[in-house]
Write a protein that holds these residues in place. Structure first.
Motif, mmCIF file in Angstrom:
data_model
loop_
_atom_site.group_PDB
_atom_site.id
_atom_site.type_symbol
_atom_site.label_atom_id
_atom_site.label_comp_id
_atom_site.label_asym_id
_atom_site.label_seq_id
_atom_site.Cartn_x
_atom_site.Cartn_y
_atom_site.Cartn_z
ATOM 1 N N ASN A 89 0.826 -1.216 0.000
ATOM 2 C CA ASN A 89 0.000 0.000 0.000
ATOM 3 C C ASN A 89 0.857 1.262 0.000
ATOM 4 O OD1 ASN A 89 0.961 -0.266 2.561
ATOM 5 N ND2 ASN A 89 -1.001 -0.058 3.611
ATOM 6 N N LEU A 98 2.286 3.836 -5.478
ATOM 7 C CA LEU A 98 1.558 2.968 -6.396
ATOM 8 C C LEU A 98 0.564 3.750 -7.258
ATOM 9 C CD1 LEU A 98 0.939 -0.189 -4.193
ATOM 10 C CD2 LEU A 98 2.083 -0.152 -6.413
ATOM 11 N N GLU A 99 -0.027 4.800 -6.699
ATOM 12 C CA GLU A 99 -0.974 5.602 -7.480
ATOM 13 C C GLU A 99 -0.293 6.234 -8.687
ATOM 14 O OE1 GLU A 99 -4.273 5.666 -7.120
ATOM 15 O OE2 GLU A 99 -3.847 4.116 -5.612
ATOM 16 N N TYR A 112 2.556 4.956 -10.059
ATOM 17 C CA TYR A 112 3.005 3.849 -10.908
ATOM 18 C C TYR A 112 1.865 3.283 -11.760
ATOM 19 C CZ TYR A 112 7.570 3.448 -8.551
ATOM 20 O OH TYR A 112 8.848 3.659 -8.077
ATOM 21 N N LYS A 113 0.661 3.242 -11.199
ATOM 22 C CA LYS A 113 -0.466 2.634 -11.912
ATOM 23 C C LYS A 113 -0.780 3.337 -13.222
ATOM 24 C CE LYS A 113 -3.596 2.419 -8.547
ATOM 25 N NZ LYS A 113 -4.867 2.066 -7.839
ATOM 26 N N LEU A 142 3.246 -3.471 -12.830
ATOM 27 C CA LEU A 142 2.943 -3.832 -11.442
ATOM 28 C C LEU A 142 2.482 -5.282 -11.388
ATOM 29 C CD1 LEU A 142 0.943 -0.677 -10.279
ATOM 30 C CD2 LEU A 142 3.398 -1.108 -10.094
ATOM 31 N N GLY A 160 -0.999 -2.986 -6.425
ATOM 32 C CA GLY A 160 -1.695 -1.936 -7.162
ATOM 33 C C GLY A 160 -3.196 -2.063 -7.189
ATOM 34 N N ASN A 167 -5.223 -3.381 -9.315
ATOM 35 C CA ASN A 167 -5.817 -3.023 -10.599
ATOM 36 C C ASN A 167 -5.327 -3.991 -11.663
ATOM 37 O OD1 ASN A 167 -7.436 -1.297 -12.253
ATOM 38 N ND2 ASN A 167 -5.567 -0.432 -13.126
ATOM 39 N N ASN A 199 -0.778 -3.025 -15.462
ATOM 40 C CA ASN A 199 -1.241 -3.303 -14.091
ATOM 41 C C ASN A 199 -1.707 -4.758 -14.050
ATOM 42 O OD1 ASN A 199 -2.898 -0.091 -13.416
ATOM 43 N ND2 ASN A 199 -0.756 -0.600 -13.778
ATOM 44 N N ASP A 202 -2.400 -7.012 -11.300
ATOM 45 C CA ASP A 202 -2.731 -7.447 -9.942
ATOM 46 C C ASP A 202 -4.129 -8.059 -9.941
ATOM 47 O OD1 ASP A 202 -2.477 -7.899 -7.224
ATOM 48 O OD2 ASP A 202 -3.079 -5.876 -6.650
#
Length: 285
Positions: free
Chosen positions: A37, A41-42, A44-45, A52, A56, A58, A65, A67
């Motif tokens: 968390n 990450l926001e 990177y997404k 990722l 993430g 997402n 992304n 995940d």
């Protein structure tokens, strides 16, 4: 692809496989490990040059992304990576035992996997996931594909061959293995044991990772409460029986910042040092 990002160690088989396969396809990409968390990450997404894996919350191939934790209907990250890299390969192997069990293990946990599909636990496999993927990705990819070609429909034989072919990596990690066991024994000795309403609860100021299942079954522990790995200001709570205890009540003590699909693990945004343990026990047991 400039960077491949996943969660901090220890790795699970799904992100471990995803990492070395992606690194093999994009050898110039750097690998970075962050907390699940981490606020970055926001950023990177939304960067399509950063992939990722298993973080993430997402799934979007166009943004890289990969995940699955936000959606229980998605497959584990290893299969998302394989699908992204080669959809024909994914379609050819996804229903064979190796990928099917890897997916089941990550989504529902080792207890559920062993209950439904009796398997041999391979400790060396766990240690190998701690290796330097930047250094060993070629070997890991070659041995993975070779073992898969031989035993795609026999998980135990696949794991054994994969481990045997990477014995040199395991030997390289022997000092780390010794350190992990030593740290675990020290942490376990300092942990506090509580009994509440026929429930055995272990509280630790340090993480017991990667030995949570071992601790639960060797010492008959129902619940483990510990400072979260990667963020000691948050608290991780593990349970042996997902049907027996109500972890949704943990919201009373802090926002639930992570909940594994298997419901085996919750992480709350609250410092263990400040938690009223008696009230926590009353809420979840």
């Amino acid at each position: 692809m400039e960077k491949i990002v996943s969660h901090i160690r220890p790795s699970h088989m799904d992100d471990f496989i995803g990492l070395f396969l992606l690194k093999n396809f994009y050898p110039s990409a750097k690998i970075e490990y962050i907390n699940f968390n981490d606020p970055i990450l926001e950023e990177y997404k939304n960067n399509d040059k950063i992939c990722l894996i298993d973080v993430g919350r997402n799934y979007n191939e166009n943004l890289l992304n990969l995940d699955h934790h936000h959606d229980p209907n998605l497959e584990c990250s290893a299969l998302l990576v394989i699908k992204y890299l080669d959809k024909d390969f994914y379609n050819n192997y996804k229903d064979f035992q190796v990928l099917k069990y890897t997916n089941h293990l990550d989504l529902f946990g080792p207890k559920d996997l062993v209950f439904n599909y009796p398997l041999i636990y391979n400790w060396k496999r766990k240690i190998i996931t701690f290796c330097d993927i930047e250094k060993h990705y070629k070997q890991l990819t070659e041995t993975f594909l070779f073992a898969l070609s031989k035993y795609a429909d026999n998980y135990d034989e696949f794991i054994q061959l994969f481990v045997d072919l990477n014995e040199d990596i395991y030997q390289e990690l022997k000092p780390l293995e010794k350190e992990l066991v030593h740290n675990y024994n020290m942490t376990l000795a300092e942990a506090q044991l509580y009994y509440y309403n026929n429930c055995t609860i272990l509280v630790s100021n340090k993480t017991l990772s990667p030995f949570h299942y071992k601790t639960m079954y060797k010492f008959n522990i129902d619940i483990i409460i510990e400072k979260a790995r990667g963020n000691e200001h948050q608290t991780a709570i593990f349970r042996k029986n997902i049907d027996k205890h109500n972890f949704d009540n943990l919201e009373k003590f802090g926002n639930i910042v992570f909940k594994h699909n298997s419901k085996f693990l919750y992480v709350i945004d609250a410092n263990l040092d400040n938690l009223p343990l008696q009230k926590v026990f009353e809420a979840i047991v």
